[in-house]
Enzyme design. Structure first.
Site, short mmCIF file in Angstrom:
data_model
loop_
_atom_site.label_atom_id
_atom_site.label_comp_id
_atom_site.label_asym_id
_atom_site.label_seq_id
_atom_site.Cartn_x
_atom_site.Cartn_y
_atom_site.Cartn_z
CD GLU A 128 -1.79 -9.88 4.81
OE1 GLU A 128 -1.59 -8.94 5.59
OE2 GLU A 128 -2.44 -9.78 3.76
CD GLU A 183 -1.80 -3.54 5.21
OE1 GLU A 183 -2.98 -3.21 5.04
OE2 GLU A 183 -1.26 -4.49 4.62
CG HIS A 187 0.69 -6.80 2.51
ND1 HIS A 187 -0.16 -5.87 1.97
CD2 HIS A 187 1.52 -7.19 1.50
CE1 HIS A 187 0.12 -5.70 0.69
NE2 HIS A 187 1.15 -6.49 0.38
CG HIS A 227 -1.66 -1.37 1.31
ND1 HIS A 227 -2.64 -1.81 0.45
CD2 HIS A 227 -1.42 -2.40 2.17
CE1 HIS A 227 -3.00 -3.05 0.81
NE2 HIS A 227 -2.29 -3.43 1.84
#
Ligand code: ZN
Length: 312
Positions: free
Chosen positions: A276, A139, A194, A102
């Protein structure tokens, strides 16, 4: 954040890798025991195949060989990110691309990041905003911080490191460009960093491996095996370095998941995985993710996994 929840993931058991992680798992409380000791809530978002009674114990950090037999001839290199001379080390001559998930400013560019891009198996949004903790820690800030820490650790070992972005653009990159950056760098390994946004009680990390995909522009046939090796080594070392148990809601406690719906993996022609690191929406995981010392451990686990993979 999981990026795209519309397509169910596939997950394949990897017995060899799972067996390798097993010994590591024994040293970590709550690991490999059906979620015991790690929050314990029943999975809220069961995903096909993820809880099918496999509960293969978490996989392994493959042993790090003292010899760097696969390393090419050492030669001085310069980091494209920092432009400072790199020390000679076990990763000299190797290139690692880090993809911070992101962009903190994506939320200001919803139209641009909503543009559809081709991911081989179909189309998908260019990028997403990512998630955040309930306290507002984004995040995208987490992923960039861990990526910087990881870059420093890898460069200290001589690796040439490139980030797909480094606060140098207002949004994105799009997922297809993120893949292309790794490809064009001819990276020896790529990791996309992430943190998830799931229900309270869902805890722990998982590494996402590319499934075998041959569709349109996507062909992962040449990277599936190497990526699985890379991912298993990262999972094992992340477990050891952070003391954090694998996900209790995805991957059947293996810390590994395999997906065919992520453009960043589908379009990669070099070994690549996602991680993650935890669930930003769970208070206990959030306390870890917002801790600088925990993020340093996370980066160390990632670096050790990548180093183990590159040294073979
Ligand atoms: Zn994400």
């Amino acid at each position: 954040m999981r990026h795209d929840n519309s397509v169910p993931p596939t997950r394949r058991a990897r017995p060899l890798l799972a067996a390798a992680l097993a010994s590591l798992c024994l040293t970590v409380t709550g690991c490999g025991g059906g979620g015991g000791g790690d929050g314990g809530a029943a999975p809220v978002q069961p995903r096909p195949g993820s809880g099918a009674g496999t509960s293969a114990p978490p996989s392994p950090s493959a042993p790090v060989s003292p010899s760097a037999s696969k390393s090419p001839e050492p030669k001085p290199a310069t980091s494209s990110a920092s432009m400072k001379p790199l020390p000679m080390g076990p990763l000299t001559g190797r290139t690692v691309v880090i993809d911070p998930g992101h962009n903190p400013r994506n939320r200001e560019h919803t139209r641009e990041i909503g543009r559809q891009v081709n991911i081989g198996t179909g189309t998908k949004e260019c990028d997403t905003t990512g998630t955040s903790t309930n306290g507002g820690y984004a995040e995208a800030l987490f992923t960039l911080d861990v990526s910087h820490r990881l870059r420093d650790l890898l460069e200290a070992q001589g690796a040439k490191v490139k980030l797909t972005y480094d606060n140098d653009r207002p949004f994105g990159p799009c997922v297809d460009e993120r893949a292309r950056i790794g490809n064009e760098a001819a990276a020896d390994a790529v990791v996309s960093v992430h943190a998830d946004g799931s229900a309270v009680g869902n805890r722990g990390f998982h590494v996402i491996l590319p499934a075998l995909v041959r569709s349109g522009a996507a062909d992962t046939s040449k990277i599936v095996e190497q990526s699985a090796d890379l991912g298993a080594r990262i999972a094992g070392n992340f477990l050891r370095a952070t003391g954090t148990a694998p996900s209790n809601y995805i991957g059947g406690n293996t810390g590994l998941d395999t997906r065919k719906d992520l453009g960043g993996l589908n379009l990669s022609t070099v070994p690549k995985v996602f991680i993650e690191c935890g669930n930003m929406r769970d208070p206990k995981d959030s306390a870890l993710l917002t801790s600088g010392s925990w993020r340093q451990k996370a980066a160390q686990g990632l670096a050790d996994g990548i180093t183990g993979y590159l040294k073979g």
